[in-house]
Design an enzyme around this catalytic site. Structure first.
Site, mmCIF file in Angstrom:
data_model
loop_
_atom_site.group_PDB
_atom_site.id
_atom_site.type_symbol
_atom_site.label_atom_id
_atom_site.label_comp_id
_atom_site.label_asym_id
_atom_site.label_seq_id
_atom_site.Cartn_x
_atom_site.Cartn_y
_atom_site.Cartn_z
ATOM 1 C CE LYS A 146 -3.978 -2.218 2.292
ATOM 2 N NZ LYS A 146 -4.249 -2.578 2.988
ATOM 3 C CG HIS A 199 -4.262 3.073 2.248
ATOM 4 N ND1 HIS A 199 -4.930 1.993 1.724
ATOM 5 C CD2 HIS A 199 -3.308 3.231 0.971
ATOM 6 C CE1 HIS A 199 -4.763 0.667 1.302
ATOM 7 N NE2 HIS A 199 -3.609 2.033 0.444
ATOM 8 C CB SER A 257 -7.246 4.747 0.491
ATOM 9 O OG SER A 257 -7.118 4.521 2.005
ATOM 10 N N GLY A 304 -10.682 3.933 3.365
ATOM 11 C CA GLY A 304 -10.155 5.152 3.765
ATOM 12 C C GLY A 304 -10.061 6.785 3.563
#
Length: 123
Positions: free
Chosen positions: A25, A51, A92, A94
């Site tokens: 990531k 992340h 991601s 989030g």
């Protein structure tokens, strides 16, 4: 003088810090210092489960130098040093999808002899 010091601190932050190989990531982070121009940096590591882990560690490191930051988004990197290739993709959950074109430009500057590609597809 504060802006000059902040500018110096910002300029000392490495643009790119990623693992030397593998799939992992990454986050694209905008770094700011008081009155200094902001700059975007790329951080990608295999140890990060989320992340947010990458962003939190980056934010902590920057805070020690009096710098603040915001996460512009994330994705994944596939780094294949034996083929001199990096592929940027995904997003991601989030933070949303980073601007992979910006990430790609940063990576090209750091790895000028690599083939660096990106795609919005994939997770």
């Amino acid at each position: 003088p504060v802006a000059a010091m902040a500018g110096e601190a910002v300029s000392r932050v490495p643009d790119v810090q990623i693992d030397s190989d593998g799939v992992f990531k990454y986050v694209l982070v905008r770094v700011r210092g008081a009155g200094a121009p902001a700059k975007d940096i790329v951080r990608g590591h295999g140890w990060a489960e989320y992340h947010a882990d990458l962003f939190e560690r980056t934010a902590e490191e920057l805070a020690r130098h009096g710098l603040s930051c915001e996460c512009l988004g994330g994705g994944r990197l596939s780094h294949r040093p034996e083929e001199r290739k990096i592929h940027v993709y995904g997003y991601s959950v989030g933070f949303g999808r980073a601007d992979h074109a910006v990430t790609t430009e940063k990576l090209k500057a750091e790895y000028p002899d690599y083939e660096i590609t990106w795609a919005d597809e994939g997770y």
